[in-house]
Design a protein around this motif. Structure first.
Motif: not given
Length: 64
Positions: A16-17, A19-20, A23-24, A57, A61
């Motif tokens: 998930a990290f 993927r985040f 996207a950034l 998390n 992030y």
């Protein structure tokens, strides 16, 4: 936080990290990998400053 606890948190949220971060980074997965690596290093070195492990998390992030 022990090394094992840190590793467990990273393994649980790694996909998930990334993927985040991808996207950034506007889809640039290589740049996202570089940012993730730097974030993990900074987080590991500062792991003693995290007072509530349940917020790992959100803390990671923010570093990323």
């Amino acid at each position: 936080m022990t090394r094992g606890q840190f590793t467990a948190h990273v393994e649980a949220g790694q996909r998930a990290f990334r993927r985040f971060l991808t996207a950034l980074c506007c889809g640039d997965s290589q740049l996202a990998d570089d940012v993730a690596q730097e974030a993990y290093i900074k987080a590991y070195l500062a792991a003693d400053s995290l007072s509530d492990e349940s917020k790992f998390n959100a803390w990671l992030y923010r570093i990323g």
